[in-house]
Design a protein around this motif. Sequence first.
Motif, PDB file in Angstrom:
ATOM      1  N   ALA A 206     -15.000  22.071 -59.536  1.00 50.54           N
ATOM      2  CA  ALA A 206     -13.873  22.771 -59.043  1.00 50.54           C
ATOM      3  C   ALA A 206     -13.673  24.246 -59.618  1.00 50.54           C
ATOM      4  O   ALA A 206     -14.229  24.392 -60.606  1.00 50.54           O
ATOM      5  CB  ALA A 206     -12.535  21.970 -59.472  1.00 50.54           C
ATOM      6  N   GLY A 207     -13.329  24.883 -58.848  1.00 52.90           N
ATOM      7  CA  GLY A 207     -13.034  26.551 -59.067  1.00 52.90           C
ATOM      8  C   GLY A 207     -11.820  26.693 -60.021  1.00 52.90           C
ATOM      9  O   GLY A 207     -11.029  25.809 -60.483  1.00 52.90           O
ATOM     10  N   CYS A 208     -11.768  27.998 -60.445  1.00 49.36           N
ATOM     11  CA  CYS A 208     -10.748  28.374 -61.262  1.00 49.36           C
ATOM     12  C   CYS A 208      -9.656  28.611 -60.568  1.00 49.36           C
ATOM     13  O   CYS A 208      -9.398  29.637 -59.557  1.00 49.36           O
ATOM     14  CB  CYS A 208     -11.148  29.651 -62.283  1.00 49.36           C
TER      15      CYS A 208
ATOM     16  N   SER B   7     -11.228  31.090 -58.204  1.00 53.54           N
ATOM     17  CA  SER B   7     -12.841  31.108 -57.813  1.00 53.54           C
ATOM     18  C   SER B   7     -13.248  29.790 -56.880  1.00 53.54           C
ATOM     19  O   SER B   7     -12.418  28.661 -57.083  1.00 53.54           O
ATOM     20  CB  SER B   7     -13.723  31.478 -59.063  1.00 53.54           C
ATOM     21  N   ASP B   8     -14.335  29.798 -56.239  1.00 51.30           N
ATOM     22  CA  ASP B   8     -14.837  28.497 -55.694  1.00 51.30           C
ATOM     23  C   ASP B   8     -15.382  27.870 -56.617  1.00 51.30           C
ATOM     24  O   ASP B   8     -15.551  28.099 -57.793  1.00 51.30           O
ATOM     25  CB  ASP B   8     -15.537  28.921 -54.510  1.00 51.30           C
TER      26      ASP B   8
ATOM     27  N   ALA C 112     -15.443  34.878 -57.206  1.00 53.61           N
ATOM     28  CA  ALA C 112     -14.067  35.167 -56.857  1.00 53.61           C
ATOM     29  C   ALA C 112     -14.200  36.598 -56.584  1.00 53.61           C
ATOM     30  O   ALA C 112     -15.014  37.421 -56.745  1.00 53.61           O
ATOM     31  CB  ALA C 112     -13.405  34.966 -58.324  1.00 53.61           C
ATOM     32  N   MET C 113     -13.301  36.868 -55.695  1.00 57.68           N
ATOM     33  CA  MET C 113     -12.748  38.187 -55.083  1.00 57.68           C
ATOM     34  C   MET C 113     -11.612  38.555 -54.703  1.00 57.68           C
ATOM     35  O   MET C 113     -10.899  37.599 -54.203  1.00 57.68           O
ATOM     36  CB  MET C 113     -13.874  38.322 -53.837  1.00 57.68           C
TER      37      MET C 113
ATOM     38  N   GLY D 102     -11.094  32.003 -68.078  1.00 57.59           N
ATOM     39  CA  GLY D 102     -11.315  30.854 -67.520  1.00 57.59           C
ATOM     40  C   GLY D 102     -10.199  29.706 -67.407  1.00 57.59           C
ATOM     41  O   GLY D 102      -8.813  30.372 -67.901  1.00 57.59           O
ATOM     42  N   GLN D 103     -10.332  28.750 -66.824  1.00 48.72           N
ATOM     43  CA  GLN D 103      -9.190  28.075 -66.654  1.00 48.72           C
ATOM     44  C   GLN D 103      -8.402  27.280 -68.030  1.00 48.72           C
ATOM     45  O   GLN D 103      -7.265  27.180 -67.929  1.00 48.72           O
ATOM     46  CB  GLN D 103      -9.698  26.629 -65.943  1.00 48.72           C
TER      47      GLN D 103
END
Length: 91
Positions: A1-3, A46-47, A52-53, A76-77
């Motif tokens: 999983a992304g953030c 993020s993905d 991330a963008m 981060g998370q």
Amino acid sequence: AGCVGCGIHIHAGTSCDTHEQVKGHGWNADVVDDLWTKAGGAVYESDEWGNAMGEFNMYNGFSFGKNLGHAVVVHGQSGMRLSCGVLQGFV
């Protein structure tokens, strides 16, 4: 999983060499409250590959020039520091 809801902040310090040199969030307490929070909008997502963008506008009580030379931290998370760099002017 992304953030999801991960933080990105300009810090008071001017180096990324140690935690002590990064210091805490950078803002002018005489002008604004600390906006480097989730509620203040200083977050990114993020993905699952970490891509991330995006962008956001925020006024931390300092001019563009006063922010130069300060550390920027990507968290981060878990809140762990993933990356740190020092803001540089245009070359």
